[in-house]
Design an enzyme around this catalytic site. Structure first.
Site, PDB file in Angstrom:
ATOM      1  N   THR A 104      -3.420   5.770   3.687  1.00 11.36           N
ATOM      2  CA  THR A 104      -1.883   6.257   2.834  1.00 11.36           C
ATOM      3  C   THR A 104      -2.206   6.640   1.886  1.00 11.36           C
ATOM      4  O   THR A 104      -0.910   6.712   1.823  1.00 11.36           O
ATOM      5  CB  THR A 104      -1.626   4.815   3.040  1.00 11.36           C
ATOM      6  OG1 THR A 104      -1.355   4.042   4.610  1.00 11.36           O
ATOM      7  CG2 THR A 104       0.067   4.806   2.928  1.00 11.36           C
TER       8      THR A 104
ATOM      9  N   LYS B  97       0.506  -1.045  -0.044  1.00 11.85           N
ATOM     10  CA  LYS B  97       0.783  -0.175   0.020  1.00 11.85           C
ATOM     11  C   LYS B  97       0.986   0.926   0.329  1.00 11.85           C
ATOM     12  O   LYS B  97       0.618   1.928  -0.384  1.00 11.85           O
ATOM     13  CB  LYS B  97      -0.655   0.212   1.491  1.00 11.85           C
ATOM     14  CG  LYS B  97      -0.734  -0.136   2.799  1.00 11.85           C
ATOM     15  CD  LYS B  97       0.311   1.185   2.600  1.00 11.85           C
ATOM     16  CE  LYS B  97       0.938   0.938   4.265  1.00 11.85           C
ATOM     17  NZ  LYS B  97       1.154   2.128   4.835  1.00 11.85           N
TER      18      LYS B  97
END
Length: 338
Positions: free
Chosen positions: A253, A196
């Site tokens: 994120t 991610k």
């Protein structure tokens, strides 16, 4: 029941998780290499380099002596960047071999090791004497340290091969603002946690170039498809990637200014170099090393990861960002369901 807990690593996430555990009534000792940081934590209950204008619980203590930190520990939490994890785990393993304790090991590291391509739990297992710890769990999910410090409602995943072990660690963290779920897919959780950061860099690049919500939504969604393909190639459960460790952590994120990977991408999109960004960030940008490992693994395993490959070209081959974006959008059409 109150437990004795050691947290190794006093960066933003390690120190804030230590504070959560202290608030929950546990006896927590935080280990740092920096004598200056330990003194600041113990005297002023602050950690200004990593979490500005936040006061930690006075019961939380810090030390530079790892043996002192882990003495009598029921759980040891490793909050160490990927690059330094093996070294710290090796030091921990040497100490555990001399102590009459058998703690649970939990880690929050989000990356893959260069060269070996190992996940954090694999690195830890290689460095610790197997008969001196109960097992390894991983904590991951959408959880910026700055938000947790403010008691923003947060949900994470505790993954372990042993269900009871995951439940035991879950109980240590749970409170009114911090909720933990269990998962038995360690591979999927660790893969999602690492990759991610790569997609977050890509999202930041688009924002830095001036692209809007449509572009970022497309990149995040197709980035998740890449992460899933990568993880499934290692036997991960596809369902993990639509959970907290997958889409949850990816969204937070790849969209937040609190994410150093997103900020790194934004600055790349604005024309700064990787060297300039790393010098100014002051903290580890895990996605920069992870994109190299992911690119190499994907090539070896023939996993299609066009977004990851594009970011690799920007970071490691110096290709112009605008050229990379044009190449991505100009690829031959394909099906969404793979």
């Amino acid at each position: 029941m109150s437990k004795q807990i050691a947290v190794l690593g006093a960066g933003s996430w390690g120190s804030v998780l230590a504070n959560v555990l202290t608030e929950n009534g546990h006896h927590v000792t935080l280990w740092t290499r920096s004598a200056e940081q330990a003194a600041e934590m113990n005297t002023h209950h602050t950690n200004q380099k990593y979490v500005h204008d936040f006061e930690y619980e006075s019961a939380l203590t810090a030390t530079t002596e790892m043996a002192q930190a882990i003495a009598g520990a029921d759980m040891i939490l490793l909050a160490i960047p990927t690059k330094g994890l093996r070294q710290v785990a090796h030091q921990l393993g040497q100490l555990l071999a001399t102590m009459d304790i058998k703690p649970v090991i939990t880690h929050v590291t989000k990356g893959l090791e260069q060269g070996t391509y190992k996940r954090p739990s694999e690195m830890i297992a290689e460095e610790l004497p197997a008969d001196h710890y109960q097992g390894i769990t991983v904590l991951s999910g959408p959880s910026h340290a700055e938000s947790v410090a403010l008691h923003d409602m947060t949900a994470v995943t505790i993954a372990a091969n042993d269900e009871q072990l995951a439940k035991d660690v879950q109980g240590l963290f749970m409170n009114q603002y911090f909720r933990a779920y269990t998962n038995n897919d360690v591979v999927g959780v660790e893969v999602a946690a690492a990759l991610k950061n790569v997609i977050a860099i890509g999202s930041g690049i688009l924002s830095g170039l001036g692209y809007k919500d449509n572009a970022r939504a497309a990149l995040i969604t197709r980035g998740l498809a890449e992460i899933r393909r990568f993880g499934v190639s290692f036997g991960a459960n596809p369902m993990t990637f639509i959970g907290l460790a997958g889409v949850g952590d990816l969204v937070v994120t790849a969209t937040s200014q609190n994410s150093r990977n997103y900020r790194c991408g934004f600055q790349l999109g604005q024309g700064q170099s990787v060297a300039e960004i790393e010098a100014n960030m002051g903290m580890v940008i895990e996605g920069l090393s992870t994109v190299k490992v992911a690119h190499e693994i994907a090539e070896k395993r023939h996993v299609s990861m066009p977004i990851t490959d594009a970011i690799y070209k920007v970071v490691y081959e110096g290709q112009a960002i605008t050229e990379v974006v044009t190449e991505l959008m100009g690829r031959e059409g394909t099906t969404e369901v793979e």
